[in-house]
Write an enzyme that holds these catalytic residues in place. Sequence first.
Site, PDB file in Angstrom:
ATOM      1  NE  ARG A  22      17.245  29.172 -38.246  1.00 36.91           N
ATOM      2  CZ  ARG A  22      16.125  28.718 -37.689  1.00 36.91           C
ATOM      3  NH1 ARG A  22      15.822  27.431 -37.758  1.00 36.91           N
ATOM      4  NH2 ARG A  22      15.302  29.539 -37.056  1.00 36.91           N
TER       5      ARG A  22
ATOM      6  CG  HIS B 255       0.664  33.432 -23.013  1.00 37.18           C
ATOM      7  ND1 HIS B 255       1.492  32.361 -22.756  1.00 37.18           N
ATOM      8  CD2 HIS B 255      -0.470  33.218 -22.277  1.00 37.18           C
ATOM      9  CE1 HIS B 255       0.897  31.536 -21.907  1.00 37.18           C
ATOM     10  NE2 HIS B 255      -0.290  32.029 -21.607  1.00 37.18           N
TER      11      HIS B 255
ATOM     12  NE  ARG C  87      33.456  54.762 -22.036  1.00 36.64           N
ATOM     13  CZ  ARG C  87      34.185  55.689 -21.399  1.00 36.64           C
ATOM     14  NH1 ARG C  87      33.567  56.673 -20.747  1.00 36.64           N
ATOM     15  NH2 ARG C  87      35.503  55.637 -21.393  1.00 36.64           N
ATOM     16  NE  ARG C  88      36.328  48.434 -20.243  1.00 39.02           N
ATOM     17  CZ  ARG C  88      37.626  48.219 -20.018  1.00 39.02           C
ATOM     18  NH1 ARG C  88      37.994  47.270 -19.163  1.00 39.02           N
ATOM     19  NH2 ARG C  88      38.548  48.940 -20.629  1.00 39.02           N
TER      20      ARG C  88
ATOM     21  CB  CYS D 208      16.933  35.877 -31.890  1.00 35.76           C
ATOM     22  SG  CYS D 208      16.578  34.426 -32.891  1.00 35.76           S
TER      23      CYS D 208
ATOM     24  NE  ARG E 222      20.936  35.415 -34.403  1.00 32.30           N
ATOM     25  CZ  ARG E 222      20.356  34.461 -35.117  1.00 32.30           C
ATOM     26  NH1 ARG E 222      20.192  34.586 -36.424  1.00 32.30           N
ATOM     27  NH2 ARG E 222      19.914  33.369 -34.524  1.00 32.30           N
ATOM     28  CB  SER E 223      17.621  36.956 -36.354  1.00 35.04           C
ATOM     29  OG  SER E 223      16.549  36.408 -37.089  1.00 35.04           O
TER      30      SER E 223
ATOM     31  CG  ASP F 257       8.717  36.143 -35.890  1.00 33.76           C
ATOM     32  OD1 ASP F 257       7.920  36.965 -36.380  1.00 33.76           O
ATOM     33  OD2 ASP F 257       8.392  34.975 -35.597  1.00 33.76           O
TER      34      ASP F 257
ATOM     35  CG  HIS G  17      12.775  38.449 -40.351  1.00 31.33           C
ATOM     36  ND1 HIS G  17      14.025  38.482 -39.782  1.00 31.33           N
ATOM     37  CD2 HIS G  17      12.128  37.413 -39.742  1.00 31.33           C
ATOM     38  CE1 HIS G  17      14.137  37.520 -38.889  1.00 31.33           C
ATOM     39  NE2 HIS G  17      12.987  36.865 -38.835  1.00 31.33           N
TER      40      HIS G  17
END
EC number: 2.1.1.45
Length: 264
Positions: free
Chosen positions: A21, A51, A126-127, A146, A166-167, A169, A207
């Site tokens: 993106r 930090h 479990r919830r 993220c 899900r994403s 850095d 990534h």
Amino acid sequence: MKQYLELMKKVLDEGTPKNDRTGTGTLSIFGHQMRFNLQEGFPLVTTKRCHLRSIIHELLWFLQGDTNVAYLRENNVSIWDEWADENGNLGPVYGHQWRAWPTPDGRHIDQITTVLNQLKNDPDSRRIIVSAWNVGELDKMALAPCHAFFQFYVADGKLSCQLYQRSCDVFLGLPFNIASYALLVHMMAQQCDLEVGDFVWTGGDTHLYSNHMEQTHLQLTREPRALPKLVIKRKPESIFDYRFEDFEIEGYDPHPGIKAPVAI
């Protein structure tokens, strides 16, 4: 934090070049898991200085349900500035979803209070889950979540947590995410009179940005040091009453910081 360095090396060795993106470009792998036993120390990366002030203030900000960066700026935390509008607003991001998830009939669900009540009254459930991924409001958010979904688990008087991110850095963001959720586990455990167990991190698109490669190689030359210890100085009446001054990290002896640009 050896497993963090192992993840960096795995992305370098096995990652697939991908567009993203931000237009920066990444090396990416899909699906990775790390487990941190919080009894063995606080999982704050030692191969570069992190930090901690930003990590603590951001979590307290989330827990207040705040989505304006004014509080962060007042405390010299700039990590959300790039995404805020001219009034400092970010839209219905993490804090809003955690504390005031909107329902179709006009109510709002406080997920943090809900999971605290579950941990105290039904710890085998479990919830015991908090989600920031509200598909009905993604287009209103300055940045889609993220770290999107986390679940608590109680066994043998210990509180564990698994996060799905899900994403990720890996160079800049992941050390913050690990420390932030480890801190949350400590706080929730204290509120529920439990010991801490494990923090389990699970990543989706995991990534390294193309402009973080030099920094990553430098970090991989460094030897991890002993993990520090988290001390919480008092037990507030509520999870929402913690202050920055309540937390102290003992024995944090990291290597020097490594600067890198943020992909926006």
